[in-house]
Structure formats: C-alpha cells, structure tokens
Design an enzyme around this catalytic site. Structure first.
Site, short mmCIF file in Angstrom:
data_model
loop_
_atom_site.label_atom_id
_atom_site.label_comp_id
_atom_site.label_asym_id
_atom_site.label_seq_id
_atom_site.Cartn_x
_atom_site.Cartn_y
_atom_site.Cartn_z
N HIS A 95 -78.60 22.31 61.50
CA HIS A 95 -78.05 22.06 60.17
C HIS A 95 -76.61 22.53 60.07
CE1 HIS A 95 -78.27 20.62 56.14
NE2 HIS A 95 -79.51 20.25 56.37
N ASN B 257 -79.45 13.87 65.89
CA ASN B 257 -80.13 13.36 64.70
C ASN B 257 -79.43 12.08 64.23
OD1 ASN B 257 -80.62 12.91 61.88
ND2 ASN B 257 -81.58 14.91 61.79
N ARG C 42 -85.56 7.02 52.54
CA ARG C 42 -84.17 6.71 52.18
C ARG C 42 -83.31 6.35 53.39
NH1 ARG C 42 -81.90 12.60 50.38
NH2 ARG C 42 -83.71 12.49 49.01
N THR D 68 -81.79 18.27 53.73
CA THR D 68 -82.71 19.40 53.69
C THR D 68 -81.94 20.65 53.26
OG1 THR D 68 -83.78 18.37 55.57
CG2 THR D 68 -84.44 20.60 55.06
N HIS E 194 -85.73 12.03 60.85
CA HIS E 194 -86.51 12.56 59.72
C HIS E 194 -87.06 11.38 58.91
CE1 HIS E 194 -86.46 15.46 55.98
NE2 HIS E 194 -87.63 14.89 56.18
N GLU F 177 -88.78 14.98 62.41
CA GLU F 177 -88.71 15.93 61.29
C GLU F 177 -89.58 15.37 60.17
OE1 GLU F 177 -84.87 16.76 59.78
OE2 GLU F 177 -84.09 17.28 61.74
N GLU G 250 -87.09 26.43 64.32
CA GLU G 250 -85.71 25.97 64.24
C GLU G 250 -85.06 26.80 63.13
OE1 GLU G 250 -84.77 21.79 64.38
OE2 GLU G 250 -83.07 22.09 63.03
N HIS H 176 -78.24 9.59 59.82
CA HIS H 176 -77.06 9.11 59.07
C HIS H 176 -76.67 7.69 59.44
CE1 HIS H 176 -76.72 12.95 57.22
NE2 HIS H 176 -76.79 13.52 58.41
N ARG I 158 -88.53 10.47 55.81
CA ARG I 158 -88.74 11.10 54.50
C ARG I 158 -89.75 10.30 53.70
NH1 ARG I 158 -84.19 14.81 53.09
NH2 ARG I 158 -85.20 14.92 51.06
N1 PXP Z 1 -82.32 20.18 61.64
C1 PXP Z 1 -82.99 19.93 60.48
C2 PXP Z 1 -84.31 20.57 60.28
C3 PXP Z 1 -82.46 19.05 59.52
O1 PXP Z 1 -83.14 18.81 58.40
C4 PXP Z 1 -81.23 18.43 59.78
C5 PXP Z 1 -80.67 17.45 58.79
O2 PXP Z 1 -81.47 16.31 58.75
C6 PXP Z 1 -80.57 18.72 60.98
C7 PXP Z 1 -81.13 19.61 61.89
C8 PXP Z 1 -79.24 18.11 61.31
O3 PXP Z 1 -78.30 18.62 60.41
P1 PXP Z 1 -76.84 18.02 60.37
O4 PXP Z 1 -76.97 16.58 60.00
O5 PXP Z 1 -76.15 18.84 59.32
O6 PXP Z 1 -76.26 18.20 61.74
#
Ligand code: PXP
Length: 242
Positions: free
Chosen positions: A191, A7, A49, A101, A43, A70, A151, A10, A45
């Site tokens: 997550h 992901n 952001r 999330t 994601h 996402e 998921e 960030h 959004r």
């Molecule tokens: N899966 C989902 C559905 C999420 O919303 C997120 C965060 O955007 C992640 C995975 C990844 O989570 P993390 O950044 O804590 O590894």
C-alpha cells in the site's frame, strides 16, 4: 530475494471508466510478468468497480506466475476463491465508500469471520495472508488464526510527510516484521509503495513479498505516452499523406 507482486486493479479502473474492452488488465498482467513480476495481485471487490469475475478466471488460466487474490472475508468471496484457486489469498477490509483499502483488517474485532475464511481457504489449498496494520497484537491474532503470512499495511509509512516521521514509521514496520517472522509468519508489505520509498523497506531482512499497484500503473501510463501518441500520429500521417 523479495517477490514483487504487481497489482493490476488500476488498469481495470481505467477500463471500467468507459465500460470498454480496453485496457485489459489480463494483458497488463502478462506484460508485467515479462517485466519481471513474480506475482500478480488483483482485488475482486464486492461492487466490482475494477476487476471483474472474467478477469480472475482469465488470470488463473493464463498466468505463468503466482496469483494473489485480495478479497473481503465474505462467504461469496470465499466461494469464488475456492473455485478459482489462486496461489494466495489476502484478506482485506472492504468499505463501499472508500477510494482504496483504508487501513488493515482488524482481525481482533472480526476473529470469528476471519477464522472461518482462513480455514475454508486453506482447505482449498490456498495460502492465506492477512492485511493488517503493523501492530503486534494484530499479528499475534493472525498467527493464532492459522494465516501463513501477514501483509503489513505501509500506507502510514508511505504517507509520512517528514523524513523524521518516515524513519519512525520504518521502525514501526521493522518491529512488526521481526515479530511476525519470530512467530513463523511470512512477511509481506503493501500500500502506497513507490519509486522513492520502496528501497528502504527492502532492507528489512524479514520481507518476502511486496505488493505494488498505483505507482507502477501510474508510471506505465506516463512512460508509455510518447510511444502511444507516436503510433497514432503515424497512422494519421500515413492515411492523410497525399
Ligand atoms: N496491498 C493491499 C492489501 C491493497 O489493498 C493494495 C491496494 O489495492 C495494495 C497492496 C497496492 O497498493 P498501491 O496501489 O497503493 O500500490
């Protein structure tokens, strides 16, 4: 083999903090693929952001691996997904005030909305995954609504403060994964997974995909720091050598 979806949200968060062109999450995605990522997760959004529409278009055009979008189950997002056509879409809950999330999508309470989204996305040829808490009744509804995957939310597991609580949450995930698999659903996790808690969940035999962002991007910043400073220092030394 379990797939790793990286992901990159960030990376986009750092860029948006300065409204600057860098760091580009699309470049980060290409590097993640070089590192062995099996997929890229982003994601988009509603408040934009971090990931922007342009990022999504470029990811779709350039990635050599799976793209997992996402998204909230809104009509605006469904329209974007159907245009971009990622390999996979993961429906997540979205609140404006949240930092990230928080918790899974309550598919029981939002059945009609989720059902509409699942139909539209599947008709566009997109695999649909629903991000849910590891609760059997939520998984039952996900399967009934036609999702191909769930998921399971691992935040509660990741945030466990004691070894005993972590074991208990691992059991909750194991039971949910078995249940989802028995219903024919693919099982993904995501997550809060990091360099300390990921191997334990990899031992659950039903897991097909992990989506990990924050811990990987955090480590990338730190392991890249020495080289980044060295590069700048070298520029300065070279320019100021008299
Ligand atoms: N899966 C989902 C559905 C999420 O919303 C997120 C965060 O955007 C992640 C995975 C990844 O989570 P993390 O950044 O804590 O590894």
């Amino acid at each position: 083999m379990i797939r790793l979806g990286v992901n990159i949200d960030h990376v986009a968060t750092v860029r948006q903090a300065r409204r600057a062109p860098e760091p580009d999450p699309v470049t980060a995605a290409a590097l993640a693929v070089l590192g062995g990522a099996d997929g890229i997760t982003a994601h988009l959004r509603e408040d934009r952001r971090h990931i922007q529409d342009r990022d999504l278009d470029l990811l779709k055009a350039t990635l050599t691996c799976r793209l997992n979008l996402e998204m909230a189950a809104t009509q605006a997002m469904i329209d974007i997904a159907c245009r971009v056509r990622p390999e996979e879409a993961t429906l997540v809950p979205e609140k404006r005030e949240e930092l990230t999330t928080e918790g899974g999508l309550d598919v029981m309470s939002h059945e009609a909305t989720v059902a509409r989204a699942v139909v539209a996305l599947r008709e566009a040829g997109i695999e649909v995954s629903l991000f849910v808490d590891p609760v059997l009744s939520q998984i039952d509804v996900a399967q009934r609504l036609g999702a191909q995957a769930v998921e399971l939310q691992t935040a509660t597991y990741s945030e466990a403060r004691t070894a005993q609580e972590r074991e208990r949450q691992l059991d909750v995930l194991a039971r949910a994964a078995r249940h989802a698999h028995s219903l024919g659903l693919h099982v993904h996790l995501g997550h809060g997974l990091n360099y300390h808690n990921t191997q334990a969940v990899c031992r659950l035999p039903e897991i097909r995909e992990l989506n990990i962002g924050h811990s990987i991007v955090s480590r990338a910043v730190l392991v890249g720091m020495v080289q980044a400073v060295r590069d700048m220092k070298e520029l300065i030394v070279t320019a100021s050598a008299r």
